[in-house]
Design a protein around this motif. Sequence first.
Motif, short mmCIF file in Angstrom:
data_model
loop_
_atom_site.label_atom_id
_atom_site.label_comp_id
_atom_site.label_asym_id
_atom_site.label_seq_id
_atom_site.Cartn_x
_atom_site.Cartn_y
_atom_site.Cartn_z
N PRO A 53 1.14 -1.47 -0.30
CA PRO A 53 -0.17 0.02 -0.05
C PRO A 53 0.30 1.20 0.57
O PRO A 53 0.24 2.10 -0.44
CB PRO A 53 -0.54 -0.27 1.33
CG PRO A 53 -0.92 -1.81 1.62
CD PRO A 53 0.28 -2.45 1.09
N ARG A 54 2.20 1.43 0.48
CA ARG A 54 2.87 2.48 1.00
C ARG A 54 3.93 2.47 -0.69
O ARG A 54 3.33 3.28 -1.08
CB ARG A 54 3.93 2.74 1.97
CG ARG A 54 4.69 3.75 2.24
CD ARG A 54 5.84 3.08 3.51
NE ARG A 54 6.45 2.09 3.30
CZ ARG A 54 7.63 1.62 2.21
NH1 ARG A 54 8.08 2.75 1.74
NH2 ARG A 54 7.83 0.72 2.24
N ARG A 55 4.33 1.42 -1.32
CA ARG A 55 5.30 1.26 -1.81
C ARG A 55 3.75 1.99 -3.50
O ARG A 55 4.14 2.85 -4.39
CB ARG A 55 5.40 0.66 -2.76
CG ARG A 55 6.42 0.09 -2.00
CD ARG A 55 6.49 -0.91 -1.54
NE ARG A 55 8.47 -1.81 -1.00
CZ ARG A 55 9.04 -2.42 -1.18
NH1 ARG A 55 8.35 -3.70 -1.18
NH2 ARG A 55 10.09 -2.98 0.12
N ILE A 56 2.82 1.91 -3.46
CA ILE A 56 1.67 2.00 -4.61
C ILE A 56 1.15 3.64 -4.64
O ILE A 56 1.05 4.61 -5.31
CB ILE A 56 0.40 1.53 -3.86
CG1 ILE A 56 0.64 -0.44 -4.77
CG2 ILE A 56 -1.34 1.84 -5.25
CD1 ILE A 56 -1.23 -1.14 -4.27
N TYR A 57 1.08 4.03 -3.17
CA TYR A 57 1.26 5.47 -2.87
C TYR A 57 2.27 6.39 -2.83
O TYR A 57 1.89 6.75 -3.98
CB TYR A 57 0.82 5.38 -1.36
CG TYR A 57 0.92 7.13 -1.10
CD1 TYR A 57 -0.54 8.07 -0.93
CD2 TYR A 57 2.05 7.78 -0.41
CE1 TYR A 57 -0.56 9.56 -0.73
CE2 TYR A 57 1.77 9.22 -0.10
CZ TYR A 57 0.30 10.17 -0.25
OH TYR A 57 0.41 11.47 0.14
N GLU A 58 3.72 5.76 -3.35
CA GLU A 58 5.00 6.48 -3.73
C GLU A 58 4.74 6.01 -5.07
O GLU A 58 5.65 6.99 -5.42
CB GLU A 58 5.77 5.50 -2.48
CG GLU A 58 6.31 5.83 -1.26
CD GLU A 58 7.58 5.37 -0.38
OE1 GLU A 58 7.94 4.39 -1.56
OE2 GLU A 58 7.12 5.40 0.55
N ALA A 59 4.49 5.29 -5.62
CA ALA A 59 4.97 5.54 -6.79
C ALA A 59 3.53 5.95 -7.87
O ALA A 59 3.63 6.76 -8.63
CB ALA A 59 4.88 3.68 -8.05
N ALA A 60 2.28 6.65 -7.04
CA ALA A 60 1.00 7.15 -7.74
C ALA A 60 1.31 8.99 -7.18
O ALA A 60 1.65 9.19 -7.85
CB ALA A 60 -0.10 6.87 -7.10
N PHE A 61 2.63 9.08 -5.94
CA PHE A 61 2.39 10.44 -5.68
C PHE A 61 4.46 10.38 -5.15
O PHE A 61 4.45 10.22 -4.38
CB PHE A 61 1.93 10.86 -4.32
CG PHE A 61 0.70 10.86 -4.81
CD1 PHE A 61 -0.57 11.60 -5.27
CD2 PHE A 61 -0.49 9.58 -4.29
CE1 PHE A 61 -1.63 12.07 -5.80
CE2 PHE A 61 -1.80 9.80 -3.95
CZ PHE A 61 -2.89 10.34 -5.75
N ARG A 62 5.00 10.99 -6.44
CA ARG A 62 6.11 10.80 -6.35
C ARG A 62 7.04 11.65 -5.84
O ARG A 62 8.44 11.33 -5.53
CB ARG A 62 7.13 10.49 -8.02
CG ARG A 62 6.53 9.30 -8.27
CD ARG A 62 6.98 9.78 -10.16
NE ARG A 62 6.79 8.51 -10.94
CZ ARG A 62 7.11 8.17 -12.34
NH1 ARG A 62 7.96 9.09 -12.66
NH2 ARG A 62 6.50 7.38 -12.77
N SER A 63 6.05 12.57 -5.22
CA SER A 63 7.13 13.51 -4.34
C SER A 63 6.44 13.71 -3.06
O SER A 63 7.05 15.13 -2.21
CB SER A 63 6.26 15.35 -5.20
OG SER A 63 5.40 15.60 -4.77
N GLY A 64 6.35 12.43 -2.45
CA GLY A 64 5.81 12.54 -1.62
C GLY A 64 4.09 13.43 -0.62
O GLY A 64 3.68 14.13 -1.82
N ALA A 65 4.21 13.65 0.37
CA ALA A 65 2.97 14.55 0.64
C ALA A 65 3.47 16.01 0.38
O ALA A 65 4.13 16.81 1.13
CB ALA A 65 3.08 15.13 1.99
#
Length: 515
Positions: free
Chosen positions: A20-32
């Motif tokens: 889940p964390r890696r999917i989020y990082e793949a979608a939003f590469r720049s972070g929060a």
Amino acid sequence: MEKAESSALKEIWGNLVASPRRIYEAAFRSGAPKTDRTRSSFVFGNVFLHLHSVRTHIWSLKWSTTMGLGIISTAAFLITLVTGILLMFYYKPYPDVAYQSMKDIHFVVPTGRFIRNIHRWAANVMVVAVILHMARTFFTASYRKPREFNWLIGWGLLVTTLALSFTGYLLPWDQLAYWAITIGANIAQSPREITDALGITQYFDIGGLQRTILLGSDEVGAEALIRFYLLHVMILPLILVMLMAVHFWRIRKDGGIARPDDADEIVGNEAKSSYPVFTEQPEKTYHLAAIVKGRTPAVGSGPENTLPSMPHLFYAELGVLMLTTLICLALALISDAPLKEIANPLVPENPAKAPWYFLGLQEIVSFSAFTGGIGIPALVWIGLGLIPFLDREKEGTGRWLGGPGGRNLFLWSLLIGFGASVGIEAFAIYFGWLREWFPDIPQLAITVINPGTVLTAIYAAYSIYVVRKYGSTRAGAVALFTCFLCGFIVLTVVGTYFRGPNWEFYWTPSDWPGH
């Protein structure tokens, strides 16, 4: 061997837990989006948000600058799009079953009536918002260079919005829809008023051609229904989406919302106390081999007095979206979309009325079909398109009612606009017009001299007077635009509330003659 298998299984389990964390990082590469850098990357890296600039001027975020009308229009379109897709699951675009499918949506499908109510009200909100958005753009002179092309795109969006709403009007296939579209088809055929008077209809029937193109036949029937359905659910929405994409893109490329020259001075103190220009030090330095001055609106402007679009602009847009949704839901709860008897070509509605945004034209059509259906709309259409190319002044850009005359000119234009339209309507209602005075008068004379042309002549004369008085094209444009807006309001109100059977004037429906 067993240790290797155990290690591999643990690695797989660990990867599964971390997915889940890696999917989020793949979608939003720049972070929060917590800093200016990550906020900029958040906008650049999003296919929907990259149409925005990464920073927005404080002036553009003020409610009084735009009143959110562009976002309201977009939000209303999204609501109609979602609700329209839901209605398509149950609607059948064939005359034999279209009306029955509407009844099923109303009385059988769970929440079907509520969804249709939302769809109808969102469409009306969109029409009103687009008209007001164009008026706001005009009154703040936001059509001037470098935004001329985007004004034309907005002009196309207005026409497409009206066409989208009009094509949806026929789909219920009830009496109201059938006869409203019949009126629209007759308006499209109105050039016959001229060709008949000149005796050339059999050789050059542009009116008949327009009617056939609109309906696909000589009358409102199965061909018209499927044609309107295809336009409403596919062709016009695609055109609207493309125009909206270009419109949003050009707003960014043209330097954002138009603002006055002293906008930085006005918002300067507020900017210093609310948010710093940069929130982190740059981590890289660069060497420039050469600097070439560009020609875009961004040249010569810096980040001062701006805020990151994320979150300031996006939160404001979400707030307007929620407000628009609330308005549509509230209206859907208190007012149902009409559904009358099944369409019957043998039993005409009396009065048969076009959609409300065309009732002002129908009021003029009652005197001359060509003037109300083609002449004045074409004049207004061409005039709106030419505005940014006739007004090349700079004074007052980005300010409400900026330029020569200002608020006083606007108030005088309101007085002339409302006074002339009410006066001419009252005269025509109580004393009649040329046909009542001279029954044998040629129709061509009424085409040239009718309440619509007289009103247009008064507005044009007043605009010329204003141009000469102030020595300003902008002042004349404000006078003419305001007058036509007033005339549109008066004629729409009269057509909506005070016209009864046979298009006679009645103060209230209770005065209508009984059957």
